[in-house]
Design an enzyme around this catalytic site. Structure first.
Site, short mmCIF file in Angstrom:
data_model
loop_
_atom_site.label_atom_id
_atom_site.label_comp_id
_atom_site.label_asym_id
_atom_site.label_seq_id
_atom_site.Cartn_x
_atom_site.Cartn_y
_atom_site.Cartn_z
N MET A 92 121.54 -20.60 -4.48
CA MET A 92 120.59 -20.69 -3.37
C MET A 92 120.29 -19.23 -3.04
SD MET A 92 121.89 -23.90 -1.01
CE MET A 92 123.16 -22.96 -0.21
N THR A 93 119.19 -18.72 -3.59
CA THR A 93 118.89 -17.30 -3.47
C THR A 93 118.68 -16.86 -2.02
OG1 THR A 93 116.55 -17.71 -3.91
CG2 THR A 93 117.92 -17.06 -5.78
N CYS A 94 118.14 -17.73 -1.19
CA CYS A 94 117.89 -17.34 0.20
C CYS A 94 119.18 -17.10 0.96
CB CYS A 94 117.03 -18.38 0.91
SG CYS A 94 117.76 -20.02 0.92
N ALA A 95 120.28 -17.68 0.46
CA ALA A 95 121.57 -17.53 1.13
C ALA A 95 122.57 -16.70 0.32
CB ALA A 95 122.16 -18.91 1.40
#
Length: 127
Positions: A92-95
């Site tokens: 999960m790149t955003c996290a």
């Protein structure tokens, strides 16, 4: 250049990459991941960062500067007769969140991670 390399040392990685939800700092798979990361060449570093964070380089401070911090969690085991060695890591790149299966060997972990880094570039999928 020296600073950038120091961000990939075992000492820096151990201090700033978090193990959670099924992994601890003493988990074999987590330690194997950090060892693999510490051995990355510059091009592999860029591919790993793009895969995990969506950015090609670390912020000021290296992994300590990532907000949120890079967190490695255990990916849920597949239903039998499948094995964890048949599954890919996901992110999960955003996290800055890496979901890592509990691979049976360091070689399996390395192979799946390298494949994910090569084939997972610019692939943003929900998992």
């Amino acid at each position: 250049m020296l600073f950038r390399s120091s961000c990939w040392s075992m000492e820096h990685l151990t201090a700033h990459v978090k193990a959670q939800h099924g992994y601890s700092v003493d988990s074999r798979n987590f330690r194997d991941l950090l060892t693999i990361m510490s051995e990355f060449k510059p091009e592999e570093r860029r591919k790993f960062l793009m895969f995990v964070t969506g950015a090609p380089s670390l912020p000021v401070g290296g992994f300590a500067g990532l907000k949120p911090p890079l967190t490695v969690v255990k990916k849920e085991a597949p239903p039998a007769p499948l094995t964890t060695d048949q599954f890919m890591p996901s992110v999960m790149t955003c996290a800055n969140y890496l979901k890592l299966p509990a691979y049976s060997t360091v070689d399996s972990l390395r192979q799946k991670l390298e494949l994910a880094m090569a084939e997972g570039q610019s692939a943003f999928l929900l998992s």
